[in-house]
Enzyme design. Structure first.
Site, PDB file in Angstrom:
ATOM      1  N   SER A  14       0.839  -1.206   0.000  1.00 25.82           N
ATOM      2  CA  SER A  14       0.000   0.000   0.000  1.00 25.82           C
ATOM      3  C   SER A  14       0.870   1.250   0.000  1.00 25.82           C
ATOM      4  CB  SER A  14      -0.967  -0.050   1.190  1.00 25.82           C
ATOM      5  OG  SER A  14      -0.269  -0.247   2.409  1.00 25.82           O
ATOM      6  N   ASP A 187       4.044  12.438   8.370  1.00 28.84           N
ATOM      7  CA  ASP A 187       2.692  12.859   8.739  1.00 28.84           C
ATOM      8  C   ASP A 187       2.118  12.015   9.877  1.00 28.84           C
ATOM      9  OD1 ASP A 187       2.335  10.473   7.449  1.00 28.84           O
ATOM     10  OD2 ASP A 187       1.175  11.276   5.779  1.00 28.84           O
ATOM     11  N   HIS A 190       3.236   7.871   7.305  1.00 30.75           N
ATOM     12  CA  HIS A 190       4.140   7.509   6.221  1.00 30.75           C
ATOM     13  C   HIS A 190       5.582   7.869   6.562  1.00 30.75           C
ATOM     14  CE1 HIS A 190       0.112   8.125   4.348  1.00 30.75           C
ATOM     15  NE2 HIS A 190       0.396   6.903   3.916  1.00 30.75           N
TER      16      HIS A 190
END
Length: 259
Positions: A14, A187, A190
């Site tokens: 992902s 963030d 990530h």
């Protein structure tokens, strides 16, 4: 297909995978280290869970391809581990189904060839305070928590033990870094360049340790077109040239002594 054919390393997952080619990203670092040795192929899909990944598994890894990957680095779980949304929508996948989905993916990849190897990455931890600062509480009703990341990570580690698949516990590895909450993420979710360095180090540690044939550790793989040539830069003796096919760049030297 561009020749000559090199070993292929596929990064499948992902957003942790899709964003791995950002500046300082772990995928980009691997591509640099394996230049002239292996092709690092990115198949990353932000926001995806294991249900979505199973839907395209045959397209990403078709069994009838004559050339199969030498290595697949597989990452899913961060999205699966989020809390269920009241609407029934969203990326949450219950733990038993997540484990079964990962098992199905690994069995499919193992069936591609006798030489296709797998390394699974677990979910890294998160910085919940930073997530709320960046995303303004948008994820509060489908919470991404360290407890969820831990539970799904531990379940994946156990599955990999059962299947004799190499696994890297990013949940614990990231937290060994000083001030990890503020240095390892862009963030809160990530990975930053510092977080990516942890991933690269752990991957290289596995590749250096395992007894795989052929050897996939970057310092043990032959460079493509390694022969000397009179067209390289001339040496001070005016008689020979510098063969740079195996040259280690200054920024790669931190990866030389992985323990």
């Amino acid at each position: 297909m561009v020749g000559p054919r090199r070993p292929q390393f596929v990064l499948f997952g992902s957003s942790i995978v899709q964003m791995s080619y950002n500046i300082g990203g772990w995928g980009a670092i691997l591509a640099d280290l394996y230049a002239r040795k292996a092709d690092v192929v990115l198949r990353g899909y932000s926001g995806w869970n294991t249900r979505m990944a199973l839907g395209i598994l045959d397209e990403v890894f078709p069994k009838d391809e004559p050339i199969q990957p030498s290595l697949v680095i597989l990452y899913f779980g961060g999205n699966d581990s989020t809390g269920p949304h009241p609407s029934g929508l969203g990326c949450h996948v219950p733990l038993p189904e997540f484990v079964e989905n990962m098992k199905r993916m690994m069995l499919h990849i193992q069936s591609l060839s006798d030489k296709t190897r797998i390394i699974c990455l677990t979910s890294p931890p998160v910085n919940g305070i930073r997530i709320r600062e960046i995303f303004w509480g948008a994820f509060d009703d489908q919470s991404r928590s360290n407890e969820g990341c831990r539970i799904y990570s531990e379940a994946l580690i156990e599955l990999c033990k059962e299947m004799d698949v190499e696994a890297i516990n990013l949940y614990t590895a990231i937290q060994k870094r000083d001030d990890w909450e503020n240095t390892c993420f862009i963030d809160g979710i990530h990975l930053s360049a510092e977080g990516s360095k942890v991933v690269v180090k752990e991957i290289l540690k596995v590749l250096k340790r395992v007894d795989w044939e052929p050897n996939l550790y970057w310092l043990e793989m032959a460079a493509e077109y390694p022969k000397d040539s009179p067209y390289y830069v001339v040496a001070p003796d005016y008689k020979t040239t510098f063969n740079v096919s195996n040259h280690i760049c200054a920024w790669q030297k931190e990866w030389l002594n992985i323990i």
